[in-house]
Design a protein around this motif. Structure first.
Motif, PDB file in Angstrom:
ATOM      1  N   THR A  42       2.539  -5.878   5.943  1.00  0.00           N
ATOM      2  CA  THR A  42       1.753  -4.673   5.691  1.00  0.00           C
ATOM      3  C   THR A  42       0.591  -4.939   4.751  1.00  0.00           C
ATOM      4  O   THR A  42      -0.417  -4.222   4.787  1.00  0.00           O
ATOM      5  N   ASN A  43       0.691  -5.985   3.926  1.00  0.00           N
ATOM      6  CA  ASN A  43      -0.415  -6.348   3.037  1.00  0.00           C
ATOM      7  C   ASN A  43      -1.198  -7.558   3.551  1.00  0.00           C
ATOM      8  O   ASN A  43      -2.415  -7.505   3.697  1.00  0.00           O
ATOM      9  N   ASP A 108       9.141  -0.276   0.206  1.00  0.00           N
ATOM     10  CA  ASP A 108       8.125  -0.603  -0.793  1.00  0.00           C
ATOM     11  C   ASP A 108       8.350   0.175  -2.079  1.00  0.00           C
ATOM     12  O   ASP A 108       8.945   1.263  -2.070  1.00  0.00           O
ATOM     13  N   SER A 120      -4.406   6.528   4.918  1.00  0.00           N
ATOM     14  CA  SER A 120      -3.953   5.190   4.544  1.00  0.00           C
ATOM     15  C   SER A 120      -5.127   4.225   4.524  1.00  0.00           C
ATOM     16  O   SER A 120      -5.838   4.091   5.519  1.00  0.00           O
ATOM     17  N   HIS A 122      -4.933   0.928   4.355  1.00  0.00           N
ATOM     18  CA  HIS A 122      -4.627  -0.194   5.239  1.00  0.00           C
ATOM     19  C   HIS A 122      -4.917   0.167   6.693  1.00  0.00           C
ATOM     20  O   HIS A 122      -5.541  -0.602   7.429  1.00  0.00           O
ATOM     21  N   GLU A 151      -0.033  -2.453  12.103  1.00  0.00           N
ATOM     22  CA  GLU A 151      -0.321  -2.181  10.687  1.00  0.00           C
ATOM     23  C   GLU A 151       0.004  -0.734  10.342  1.00  0.00           C
ATOM     24  O   GLU A 151       0.625  -0.456   9.308  1.00  0.00           O
ATOM     25  N   ARG A 155       3.025   0.763   7.707  1.00  0.00           N
ATOM     26  CA  ARG A 155       2.791   1.608   6.539  1.00  0.00           C
ATOM     27  C   ARG A 155       3.831   2.724   6.438  1.00  0.00           C
ATOM     28  O   ARG A 155       4.220   3.137   5.340  1.00  0.00           O
ATOM     29  N   ASP A 160       5.373   3.915   2.650  1.00  0.00           N
ATOM     30  CA  ASP A 160       4.176   4.209   1.859  1.00  0.00           C
ATOM     31  C   ASP A 160       3.387   5.409   2.377  1.00  0.00           C
ATOM     32  O   ASP A 160       2.636   6.037   1.617  1.00  0.00           O
ATOM     33  N   HIS A 161       3.526   5.720   3.674  1.00  0.00           N
ATOM     34  CA  HIS A 161       2.722   6.787   4.270  1.00  0.00           C
ATOM     35  C   HIS A 161       3.509   7.563   5.319  1.00  0.00           C
ATOM     36  O   HIS A 161       4.440   7.037   5.937  1.00  0.00           O
ATOM     37  N   VAL A 166      -1.500   7.919   8.837  1.00  0.00           N
ATOM     38  CA  VAL A 166      -2.021   6.849   9.687  1.00  0.00           C
ATOM     39  C   VAL A 166      -2.930   7.427  10.768  1.00  0.00           C
ATOM     40  O   VAL A 166      -4.005   6.887  11.052  1.00  0.00           O
TER      41      VAL A 166
END
Length: 216
Positions: A42-43, A108, A120, A122, A151, A155, A160-161, A166
């Motif tokens: 994801t990063n 996370d 997001s 990302h 991706e 997330r 995280d989201h 997204v």
């Protein structure tokens, strides 16, 4: 303002699609063997989009000024889309799922309360890359689209989201990045053409310099 007060004032996005979010995080709980790979991806997966734009630039060196202009415009378009997303993020101020749904399974770590969720960043980079490459190379754009979907899913998977974060990223990034690339294709072409005649010529073309021989 304290961290607790910031979190309390933030918009609670769990009412939008919290059930879908927990369905995905429950899947993450049931696939713990996948947790670490997804957390790493994801990063570090953002690097894939940089590589795709680099490939686009390399191929454009043999395709002329118009293609090179689009290749150089791609990272600019991504940065513009990301900046717009950051503005929207501050305006909407949606709390991260880890704060609105603390009992959900989260891979996370929970970020600071002032680090909001929608959209997001990302996913914005992924979607913006798809749009920026579309005008340059449809095949690279299609590859970017596959990675952008992964991706975006990652997330949500890591917690995280929300899914709508997204989706909002794509709806925001696609037109902004595409429009930025279109504008730069017109406005920046003369600048790129001038680079073709200067010391930076190897960066914008792979064609050998034509040597004009004068008759004796």
């Amino acid at each position: 303002m304290t961290a607790a007060a910031t979190a309390q004032l933030a918009f609670d996005g769990s009412h939008v699609d919290g059930s879908l979010f927990t369905s995905i995080t429950d899947f993450a709980r049931d696939t713990k063997w996948l947790n670490t790979p997804m957390e790493v991806w994801t990063n570090l997966g953002l690097g894939v989009f940089a590589v795709l734009m680099l490939i686009g630039w390399w191929k454009a060196r043999r395709r002329g000024t118009a293609a090179m202009t689009l290749a150089l415009a791609a990272p600019v378009a991504v940065v513009v889309a990301f900046a717009a997303a950051e503005v929207v993020k501050k305006v909407v101020a949606e709390a991260r799922p880890c704060r609105s749904m603390p009992h959900a399974y989260l891979v996370d770590a929970c970020p600071a309360p002032s680090d909001y969720a929608l959209p997001s960043g990302h996913a914005t980079v992924g979607a913006a890359t798809v749009a920026a490459l579309f005008l340059l190379d449809r095949r690279l754009s299609a590859i970017a689209a596959v990675f952008a979907v992964v991706e975006g899913f990652s997330r949500v998977y890591v917690g995280d989201h929300y899914p709508h974060d997204v989706l909002a990223s794509a709806l925001l990034a696609l037109p902004i990045a595409y429009g930025t690339s279109l504008a730069l294709r017109r406005w920046a072409a003369p600048l790129v053409a001038s680079l073709d005649r200067g010391a930076l010529r190897p960066l914008v073309t792979a064609e050998p310099r034509t040597v004009v021989q004068h008759a004796p």
